[in-house]
Design an enzyme around this catalytic site. Structure first.
Site, short mmCIF file in Angstrom:
data_model
loop_
_atom_site.label_atom_id
_atom_site.label_comp_id
_atom_site.label_asym_id
_atom_site.label_seq_id
_atom_site.Cartn_x
_atom_site.Cartn_y
_atom_site.Cartn_z
N ALA A 10 0.75 -1.30 -0.08
CA ALA A 10 -0.06 -0.06 0.00
C ALA A 10 0.87 1.13 -0.06
CB ALA A 10 -1.06 0.04 1.21
N ARG A 11 1.18 1.89 1.14
CA ARG A 11 1.99 3.08 1.37
C ARG A 11 2.99 2.78 2.49
NH1 ARG A 11 0.90 3.77 -3.12
NH2 ARG A 11 -0.14 5.47 -4.23
N ASP A 61 7.18 -3.35 -0.64
CA ASP A 61 6.93 -2.77 -1.77
C ASP A 61 7.05 -1.26 -1.57
OD1 ASP A 61 7.41 -2.95 -4.67
OD2 ASP A 61 5.20 -2.21 -4.85
N GLU A 76 10.86 6.97 1.51
CA GLU A 76 10.88 6.40 0.29
C GLU A 76 11.32 7.58 -0.75
OE1 GLU A 76 7.72 4.65 -3.21
OE2 GLU A 76 7.63 3.86 -1.24
N HIS A 136 8.99 -0.44 -5.11
CA HIS A 136 7.58 0.25 -5.35
C HIS A 136 7.38 -0.15 -6.86
CE1 HIS A 136 4.45 3.65 -4.13
NE2 HIS A 136 3.87 2.79 -5.01
#
Length: 324
Positions: free
Chosen positions: A235-236, A260, A265, A284
């Site tokens: 997700a985030r 991911d 980030e 990502h």
């Protein structure tokens, strides 16, 4: 350069994909319409004021002020936090996003990450790098309990692909009374989240990042997870307290994590997560798919026809004038 184009594709690309390819795919879907690609800032300034639909990452408010014909901005991202939503709404311009087009790829990568931990494949890869033929223990995915946090397009795609694996599923959603595709559905309340986590072998994060979900997986939540649990974040990054996760991974509070997305980030090259053998990291890339433009062009083409018919809800609508 086209005069009064129906659709204008902005020049800034998405995920390394060619906007020329996007424009061409839209032309295939809309042979009866004019689709123009704005290759330069000058062409954007000339074309956007003539367009009925503009599609791209975002739209500059100065351009928007000149776009008297504009009815729809079709964002090429799933998230629209970076889009001038208030300005678009003030001008009565509908906004749609790319939600759902990444769901199959993200779901496949999520399943793959869980299977890697189930069979300890990452340990096998490490031994291969060392030319080491030495057995190691594995687990079984069968009979596991998987909690999916968020039952939107990505969460639903994960649940669909879990069918046949003989696992129990718990879904967490904002409106649990609506039910869902999982064996059990709970809400985002603290008691519900801890109830689900306490019974989970795997937790998949597939929800948006907002005030409710920021740091949802904190030190307290990680303490509730069983020591053999694996966290998969599709997700985030901000949904997870990174420092708390590092600690849980270092001191065997949980078995592992597959990320991911991270917070921060991009993940700095000297971050502790890189060195943890029980943490799988991808930059990502879960949503990357060669079908990105095909799926998005379908959405935009359908919505242009809906605008012309002056009826129905727009697909992937984030904001629609007159809508609820």
């Amino acid at each position: 350069m086209s005069t009064n184009p129906d659709v204008v594709v902005l020049r800034e690309g998405t995920e390394g994909l060619s906007m020329e390819s996007y424009a061409e795919t839209l032309r295939e879907r809309l042979p009866e319409h004019t689709v123009a690609l704005a290759r330069t800032p000058r062409e954007e300034r000339e074309l956007v004021p003539q367009a009925r639909v503009v599609t791209g990452i975002t739209i500059d408010e100065a351009l928007l002020a000149e776009a008297d014909r504009l009815e729809l901005f079709a964002c090429t991202f799933a998230g629209t936090d970076h889009v001038p939503m208030d300005a678009l709404a003030d001008r009565g311009v509908a906004v749609t996003n790319a939600g759902g087009i990444h769901a199959p790829g993200i779901a496949e990568q999520t399943i793959a990450n869980m299977l890697v931990f189930a069979r300890n494949l990452h340990e096998g890869w490490r031994r291969k790098e060392n030319n080491e033929w030495r057995h190691f223990q594995s687990h079984e995915f069968t009979d596991s309990t998987v909690t999916i946090v968020g039952l939107g397009s990505i969460g639903q795609a994960v649940v669909q692909r879990l069918e046949g694996f003989e696992v129990e599923t718990i879904g967490i959603r904002y409106t649990p009374e609506k039910g869902g595709p999982t064996d059990e559905v709970l809400g985002f309340g603290e008691d519900d989240v801890h109830e689900a986590f306490a019974r989970s072998d795997y937790v998949v994060l597939a929800c948006p990042l907002n005030d409710l979900t920021r740091n949802l997986v904190d030190e307290d939540a990680l303490a509730t997870l069983p020591p053999e649990a694996v966290l998969v974040n599709a997700a985030r990054g901000g949904i997870v307290d990174t420092d708390a996760l590092v600690s849980a991974l270092q001191y065997e509070g949980i078995r592992g994590a597959a990320l991911d997305v991270t917070d921060p980030e991009p993940l700095p090259s000297d971050h502790e997560l890189w060195d943890l053998e029980n943490c799988l990291l991808t930059p990502h890339t879960g949503g990357h798919t060669p079908k990105h433009w095909d799926r998005l062009a379908d959405v935009v083409a359908n919505n242009l026809r809906a605008l012309e018919a002056e009826e129905g809800e727009l697909e992937n609508a984030v904001y629609q004038p007159g809508g609820s």
